[in-house]
Design a protein around this motif. Structure first.
Motif, PDB file in Angstrom:
ATOM      1  N   GLU A 172       7.350  20.177   7.589  1.00 32.51           N
ATOM      2  CA  GLU A 172       6.539  20.752   6.888  1.00 32.51           C
ATOM      3  C   GLU A 172       5.652  21.036   5.911  1.00 32.51           C
ATOM      4  N   THR A 173       5.447  19.305   5.886  1.00 32.08           N
ATOM      5  CA  THR A 173       4.440  18.523   4.691  1.00 32.08           C
ATOM      6  C   THR A 173       4.409  16.969   5.497  1.00 32.08           C
ATOM      7  N   VAL A 174       3.379  16.062   5.113  1.00 24.12           N
ATOM      8  CA  VAL A 174       3.105  15.142   4.858  1.00 24.12           C
ATOM      9  C   VAL A 174       1.988  14.525   4.457  1.00 24.12           C
ATOM     10  N   THR A 175       3.163  13.188   3.766  1.00 24.10           N
ATOM     11  CA  THR A 175       2.075  12.770   3.083  1.00 24.10           C
ATOM     12  C   THR A 175       1.970  11.387   3.321  1.00 24.10           C
ATOM     13  N   SER A 176       0.789  10.850   3.947  1.00 20.00           N
ATOM     14  CA  SER A 176       0.041   9.508   4.641  1.00 20.00           C
ATOM     15  C   SER A 176      -0.771   8.503   3.946  1.00 20.00           C
ATOM     16  N   HIS A 177       0.270   7.243   4.106  1.00 19.74           N
ATOM     17  CA  HIS A 177      -0.868   6.314   3.163  1.00 19.74           C
ATOM     18  C   HIS A 177      -1.471   4.991   4.176  1.00 19.74           C
ATOM     19  N   ILE A 178      -2.147   4.737   3.914  1.00 17.90           N
ATOM     20  CA  ILE A 178      -2.540   3.346   4.271  1.00 17.90           C
ATOM     21  C   ILE A 178      -1.345   2.420   3.629  1.00 17.90           C
ATOM     22  N   LEU A 179      -0.996   1.033   4.086  1.00 21.24           N
ATOM     23  CA  LEU A 179      -0.385  -0.199   3.951  1.00 21.24           C
ATOM     24  C   LEU A 179      -0.916  -0.537   3.281  1.00 21.24           C
ATOM     25  N   THR A 180       0.002  -0.988   2.077  1.00 22.87           N
ATOM     26  CA  THR A 180      -0.626  -1.566   1.004  1.00 22.87           C
ATOM     27  C   THR A 180      -0.169  -2.607   0.348  1.00 22.87           C
ATOM     28  N   PRO A 181      -0.309  -3.776   0.315  1.00 21.45           N
ATOM     29  CA  PRO A 181       0.638  -4.724   0.042  1.00 21.45           C
ATOM     30  C   PRO A 181       0.814  -5.034  -1.817  1.00 21.45           C
ATOM     31  N   TYR A 182       2.133  -4.461  -2.567  1.00 23.79           N
ATOM     32  CA  TYR A 182       1.981  -4.931  -3.884  1.00 23.79           C
ATOM     33  C   TYR A 182       2.157  -5.502  -3.994  1.00 23.79           C
ATOM     34  N   PRO A 183       1.625  -6.577  -5.243  1.00 25.61           N
ATOM     35  CA  PRO A 183       1.623  -7.868  -5.964  1.00 25.61           C
ATOM     36  C   PRO A 183       2.975  -8.015  -5.926  1.00 25.61           C
ATOM     37  N   GLY A 184       4.185  -8.810  -5.703  1.00 27.05           N
ATOM     38  CA  GLY A 184       6.015  -8.896  -5.600  1.00 27.05           C
ATOM     39  C   GLY A 184       6.757  -8.565  -4.603  1.00 27.05           C
ATOM     40  N   ASP A 201      -9.047  -8.794  -3.952  1.00 29.88           N
ATOM     41  CA  ASP A 201      -7.960  -8.718  -5.493  1.00 29.88           C
ATOM     42  C   ASP A 201      -8.304  -7.711  -5.938  1.00 29.88           C
ATOM     43  N   ASN A 202      -9.319  -7.035  -5.803  1.00 28.47           N
ATOM     44  CA  ASN A 202      -9.769  -5.601  -6.910  1.00 28.47           C
ATOM     45  C   ASN A 202      -8.466  -4.981  -6.808  1.00 28.47           C
ATOM     46  N   LEU A 203      -7.134  -4.341  -7.741  1.00 27.07           N
ATOM     47  CA  LEU A 203      -6.470  -3.741  -8.324  1.00 27.07           C
ATOM     48  C   LEU A 203      -6.158  -2.445  -7.726  1.00 27.07           C
ATOM     49  N   SER A 204      -7.758  -2.453  -8.284  1.00 21.05           N
ATOM     50  CA  SER A 204      -7.799  -0.951  -8.012  1.00 21.05           C
ATOM     51  C   SER A 204      -8.083  -0.345  -6.899  1.00 21.05           C
ATOM     52  N   LEU A 205      -8.110  -0.805  -5.758  1.00 17.40           N
ATOM     53  CA  LEU A 205      -8.110  -0.486  -4.494  1.00 17.40           C
ATOM     54  C   LEU A 205      -6.567  -0.397  -3.856  1.00 17.40           C
ATOM     55  N   TYR A 206      -5.313  -0.785  -4.624  1.00 17.89           N
ATOM     56  CA  TYR A 206      -4.450  -0.225  -4.326  1.00 17.89           C
ATOM     57  C   TYR A 206      -3.253   0.840  -4.635  1.00 17.89           C
ATOM     58  N   ASN A 207      -4.345   1.631  -3.877  1.00 18.42           N
ATOM     59  CA  ASN A 207      -3.047   3.375  -3.591  1.00 18.42           C
ATOM     60  C   ASN A 207      -3.526   3.934  -3.405  1.00 18.42           C
ATOM     61  N   THR A 208      -3.147   2.978  -1.687  1.00 18.59           N
ATOM     62  CA  THR A 208      -2.973   3.128  -0.408  1.00 18.59           C
ATOM     63  C   THR A 208      -3.599   3.978   0.421  1.00 18.59           C
ATOM     64  N   SER A 209      -5.380   4.666  -0.174  1.00 16.88           N
ATOM     65  CA  SER A 209      -5.799   4.937   0.522  1.00 16.88           C
ATOM     66  C   SER A 209      -7.295   3.730   0.345  1.00 16.88           C
ATOM     67  N   HIS A 210      -6.813   2.510   0.552  1.00 14.23           N
ATOM     68  CA  HIS A 210      -8.391   1.259   1.024  1.00 14.23           C
ATOM     69  C   HIS A 210      -7.807   0.732   2.011  1.00 14.23           C
ATOM     70  N   VAL A 211      -8.029   0.186   2.594  1.00  9.96           N
ATOM     71  CA  VAL A 211      -7.418  -1.062   3.377  1.00  9.96           C
ATOM     72  C   VAL A 211      -8.334  -2.097   2.975  1.00  9.96           C
ATOM     73  N   VAL A 212      -6.883  -3.344   1.986  1.00 14.56           N
ATOM     74  CA  VAL A 212      -7.451  -4.070   1.435  1.00 14.56           C
ATOM     75  C   VAL A 212      -6.683  -4.812   1.798  1.00 14.56           C
ATOM     76  N   PHE A 213      -6.173  -5.282   3.505  1.00 11.93           N
ATOM     77  CA  PHE A 213      -5.620  -6.263   3.597  1.00 11.93           C
ATOM     78  C   PHE A 213      -6.359  -5.772   5.819  1.00 11.93           C
ATOM     79  N   ARG A 214      -5.813  -7.370   6.222  1.00 13.79           N
ATOM     80  CA  ARG A 214      -6.434  -7.386   7.973  1.00 13.79           C
ATOM     81  C   ARG A 214      -5.419  -6.893   8.312  1.00 13.79           C
ATOM     82  N   PRO A 215      -6.142  -4.923   9.436  1.00 12.95           N
ATOM     83  CA  PRO A 215      -5.094  -5.036  10.217  1.00 12.95           C
ATOM     84  C   PRO A 215      -4.509  -6.085  11.718  1.00 12.95           C
TER      85      PRO A 215
END
Length: 447
Positions: A328-340, A356-370
């Motif tokens: 019925e509904t879908v929530t999608s995220h880009i894998l995000t490596p939260y510190p800790g 290391d720009n933490l403002s990008l760590y909100n699951t809608s940016h690619v902050v790592f190398r897939p």
């Protein structure tokens, strides 16, 4: 004392509207409000819905921090600290990654539950002997949990204030989740406290916002038996193993469950196995969906894209599975490596963290190398699947077979996702609280 509590502004993800920022009040800060409002002056400013007042001379400032608002929190703290006002940083990012916080950003760090730290913080502020770190002891239990100050929330500004937690944390330790951090624990609240909160929000439609509502199945079953006579309509998040406990599912249906948020994360077993999500077995997904749908309960499926088993073919395959199973509904995220988290430690060791720009760590940016696709392919696939899931064609194809589910289904898919900007416009004219109540009433009477 005058205690000021602040929720820093979060940046919207591409699919978000103002509805997301006005969804529900910050319960963690409202808990601190309830701890001290009888003894001290307490204010709460949520920067997502209002401006921060910097010149009212509080005695201490507390800031609740998730990883993506950390840079903003540092700037807010600077403004107050220049006035010699001590600033306390707490919240899930501080609890799970305190060792990554650069020295000098805040006057003190609050690690763990507010109930186990903030009384000492306030006492030490009064006595002028504030320490650098306050840590909740390992003996923290559910009976210590304080109810949020629901009447303090400012209901006009939120779609839903009927949000309640029955527990803290989760018994599972998936690598990408905050709950994989050593400081996280899992405890159930006292049942009578939860029932008191249900009465306090004055609504028969309840959103249980636990990380895992069924983390302790025996507790949950007893609780569901208790609330059955209350004739509630409720929603919650559970791990997928709850779908294979038939007694639990039956009690959910009988007690008024409308929908369940479930972290499927990936349809590929290799992706699931790589992050130690031991409760998920992809071969059983369709069976789990059927068991839930057979009881007239809708599913909000969460997916994480960019896991090591994912390729660019993962996106169309996932869409096909979603439509086929009428999710019925879908929530999608880009894998995000939260510190800790365990995932962060792994990717850091492998040299795959790209920023290391933490403002990008909100699951809608690619902050790592897939591993098996480019960063661009991951980001574009993430946007593509949202557009496809909430296209008019696929909204129609996913229409629930159960007629009673169709009104709430269409309200979410059309008025929250597809045409959310129009709904947000109405909310700003009518108030978010009124629109939320209208949605609840329509859902209640047509379901």
């Amino acid at each position: 004392m005058y205690i000021k509590l602040i929720q820093p502004k979060a940046e919207r993800r591409p699919m978000d509207t103002g509805l997301k920022m006005h969804m529900a009040p910050p319960l963690g800060l409202l808990t601190i409000v309830n701890m001290f409002r009888d003894e001290h002056k307490v204010t709460l400013e949520n920067e997502n819905i209002q401006k921060i007042v910097y010149d009212d001379k509080p005695d201490v400032v507390g800031i609740s921090i998730t990883v993506d608002v950390f840079p903003r929190a540092v700037k807010i703290a600077e403004r107050f600290r220049r006035q010699n006002i001590p600033v306390i940083a707490g919240g899930i990012h501080i609890t799970t990654a305190a060792d990554t916080v650069p020295p000098g950003c805040f006057d003190a760090l609050c690690i763990g539950a507010a109930e186990g730290t903030w009384r000492d913080i306030v006492k030490d502020c009064q006595n002028g002997c504030l320490r650098n770190i306050y840590r909740c002891g390992g003996s923290f239990h559910g009976g210590q949990i304080v109810s949020p100050a629901y009447d303090f929330a400012g209901k006009d500004n939120y779609l839903y204030c009927n949000v309640i937690h029955t527990s803290r944390g989760c018994p599972f330790r998936c690598d990408f989740c905050y709950n994989s951090a050593p400081e996280r624990c899992y405890v159930n609240r006292n049942m009578e406290d939860v029932l008191r909160d249900i009465r306090a929000v004055r609504s028969r439609h309840i959103m249980f916002i636990d990380d895992n509502f069924a983390g302790n199945p025996q507790w949950t079953k007893k609780f569901l038996q208790t609330i059955k006579p209350m004739h509630l309509k409720w929603n919650a998040a559970v791990s997928i193993n709850a779908a294979f406990d038939t007694d639990l599912l039956d009690l959910m249906k009988e007690s008024g469950c409308q929908s369940l948020f479930i972290g499927f994360e990936s349809i590929h077993s290799s992706s699931i196995g790589g992050v130690h999500k031991i409760q998920n077995h992809t071969r059983d997904y369709a069976k789990a969906v059927k068991a839930i749908h057979d009881r007239g309960i809708m599913i909000n499926a969460s997916f994480v894209f960019g896991l090591d088993g994912d390729t660019k073919e993962t996106f169309p395959a996932t869409l096909e599975w979603i439509v086929k199973n009428r999710i019925e509904t879908v929530t999608s995220h880009i894998l995000t490596p939260y510190p800790g988290t365990a995932l962060y430690r792994q990717l850091k060791e492998e040299g795959r963290i790209r920023t290391d720009n933490l403002s990008l760590y909100n699951t809608s940016h690619v902050v790592f190398r897939p591993k098996h696709m480019s960063q661009k392919e991951l980001y574009e696939g993430y946007l593509w699947i949202y557009r496809q899931v909430y296209s008019l064609k696929n909204i129609f194809l996913r229409m629930p077979k159960c007629r009673n589910q169709r009104a709430p289904y269409l309200m979410f898919n059309l008025f929250y996702r597809k045409y959310g900007r129009f709904t947000d416009f109405l909310c700003r004219r009518i108030t978010y609280e009124r629109i939320g109540k209208i949605a609840q009433k329509v859902s209640h009477y047509l379901s």
